[in-house]
Design a protein around this motif. Sequence first.
Motif, PDB file in Angstrom:
ATOM      1  N   TRP A 126       0.534  -1.112   0.005  1.00 34.33           N
ATOM      2  CA  TRP A 126       0.028  -0.100  -0.016  1.00 34.33           C
ATOM      3  C   TRP A 126       0.809   1.321  -0.029  1.00 34.33           C
ATOM      4  O   TRP A 126       0.411   2.210  -0.463  1.00 34.33           O
ATOM      5  N   THR A 127       2.125   1.168   0.738  1.00 37.93           N
ATOM      6  CA  THR A 127       3.026   2.582   0.385  1.00 37.93           C
ATOM      7  C   THR A 127       3.457   2.796  -0.771  1.00 37.93           C
ATOM      8  O   THR A 127       3.405   4.067  -1.228  1.00 37.93           O
ATOM      9  N   SER A 128       3.650   1.623  -1.509  1.00 42.87           N
ATOM     10  CA  SER A 128       4.155   1.876  -2.973  1.00 42.87           C
ATOM     11  C   SER A 128       2.914   2.441  -3.849  1.00 42.87           C
ATOM     12  O   SER A 128       3.417   3.249  -4.609  1.00 42.87           O
ATOM     13  N   ARG A 129       1.868   1.989  -3.591  1.00 39.37           N
ATOM     14  CA  ARG A 129       0.759   2.338  -4.416  1.00 39.37           C
ATOM     15  C   ARG A 129       0.462   3.811  -4.143  1.00 39.37           C
ATOM     16  O   ARG A 129       0.146   4.696  -4.977  1.00 39.37           O
ATOM     17  N   TYR A 130       0.481   4.039  -2.650  1.00 40.19           N
ATOM     18  CA  TYR A 130       0.326   5.383  -2.426  1.00 40.19           C
ATOM     19  C   TYR A 130       1.545   6.362  -3.271  1.00 40.19           C
ATOM     20  O   TYR A 130       1.263   7.689  -3.402  1.00 40.19           O
ATOM     21  N   ALA A 131       2.744   6.069  -2.985  1.00 36.24           N
ATOM     22  CA  ALA A 131       3.713   6.875  -3.480  1.00 36.24           C
ATOM     23  C   ALA A 131       3.634   7.121  -4.764  1.00 36.24           C
ATOM     24  O   ALA A 131       3.813   8.062  -5.440  1.00 36.24           O
ATOM     25  N   ASP A 132       3.364   5.986  -5.695  1.00 35.53           N
ATOM     26  CA  ASP A 132       3.008   6.087  -7.026  1.00 35.53           C
ATOM     27  C   ASP A 132       1.817   7.286  -7.354  1.00 35.53           C
ATOM     28  O   ASP A 132       1.993   8.150  -8.374  1.00 35.53           O
ATOM     29  N   GLY A 191       3.030  10.937  -6.674  1.00 36.65           N
ATOM     30  CA  GLY A 191       4.115  11.394  -7.244  1.00 36.65           C
ATOM     31  C   GLY A 191       5.409  11.403  -6.293  1.00 36.65           C
ATOM     32  O   GLY A 191       6.424  12.073  -6.671  1.00 36.65           O
ATOM     33  N   TYR A 192       5.464  10.366  -5.413  1.00 41.60           N
ATOM     34  CA  TYR A 192       6.824  10.120  -4.611  1.00 41.60           C
ATOM     35  C   TYR A 192       7.272   8.825  -5.126  1.00 41.60           C
ATOM     36  O   TYR A 192       6.975   8.190  -5.766  1.00 41.60           O
ATOM     37  N   MET A 193       8.466   8.437  -4.383  1.00 39.81           N
ATOM     38  CA  MET A 193       9.146   7.283  -4.630  1.00 39.81           C
ATOM     39  C   MET A 193       9.306   6.613  -3.160  1.00 39.81           C
ATOM     40  O   MET A 193       9.535   7.608  -2.119  1.00 39.81           O
ATOM     41  N   LEU A 194       9.622   5.435  -2.998  1.00 36.66           N
ATOM     42  CA  LEU A 194       9.944   4.847  -1.653  1.00 36.66           C
ATOM     43  C   LEU A 194      11.397   5.245  -1.463  1.00 36.66           C
ATOM     44  O   LEU A 194      12.131   5.217  -2.666  1.00 36.66           O
ATOM     45  N   ASN A 195      12.050   5.035  -0.512  1.00 38.95           N
ATOM     46  CA  ASN A 195      13.334   5.040  -0.203  1.00 38.95           C
ATOM     47  C   ASN A 195      13.993   4.113  -0.994  1.00 38.95           C
ATOM     48  O   ASN A 195      13.757   2.910  -0.953  1.00 38.95           O
ATOM     49  N   PRO A 196      15.036   4.621  -1.746  1.00 35.91           N
ATOM     50  CA  PRO A 196      15.784   3.575  -2.544  1.00 35.91           C
ATOM     51  C   PRO A 196      16.794   2.543  -1.671  1.00 35.91           C
ATOM     52  O   PRO A 196      17.272   1.704  -2.210  1.00 35.91           O
ATOM     53  N   LEU A 237      10.749   7.306   4.490  1.00 37.79           N
ATOM     54  CA  LEU A 237       9.964   6.403   3.453  1.00 37.79           C
ATOM     55  C   LEU A 237       9.659   6.646   2.163  1.00 37.79           C
ATOM     56  O   LEU A 237       9.820   6.146   1.155  1.00 37.79           O
ATOM     57  N   PHE A 238       8.994   8.088   2.213  1.00 37.80           N
ATOM     58  CA  PHE A 238       8.590   8.570   0.986  1.00 37.80           C
ATOM     59  C   PHE A 238       9.816   9.877   0.603  1.00 37.80           C
ATOM     60  O   PHE A 238      10.009  10.449   1.427  1.00 37.80           O
ATOM     61  N   PHE A 239      10.127   9.672  -0.624  1.00 34.61           N
ATOM     62  CA  PHE A 239      10.857  10.645  -1.007  1.00 34.61           C
ATOM     63  C   PHE A 239      10.504  11.354  -2.277  1.00 34.61           C
ATOM     64  O   PHE A 239       9.598  10.936  -2.803  1.00 34.61           O
TER      65      PHE A 239
END
Length: 100
Positions: free
Chosen positions: A14-20, A23-28, A88-90
């Motif tokens: 769900w965090t990946s879906r939210y980031a997409d 317009g964010y990305m998850l921590n690389p 988490l979110f970038f």
Amino acid sequence: MSERKTTKEDVHSWTSRYADKAGYMLNPDEEMRELVLEGIAKNKDTHGKNYCPCRIVTGDEIEDKKIICPCIYHKGEIETDGSCHCDLFFKKEDEDTDED
């Protein structure tokens, strides 16, 4: 009857879906990202909500509502710092920027 435990994979989904969507990305950095996802999953199982692992759950329902991931602070933090407090979110890196 035992309740199903929340997994890092559940939180990652769900965090990946939210980031997409946002317009964010998850921590690389995979190790750091996994630690934060694990913390959120633990908070979900312990407190019943997806509280940010980098903030303190007070027990005050109104105050604690502010720190349910993604917390009310994350957009401002990403705008000013490039990432949220939990890292988490970038902010997405500009792919079309020349760095020459």
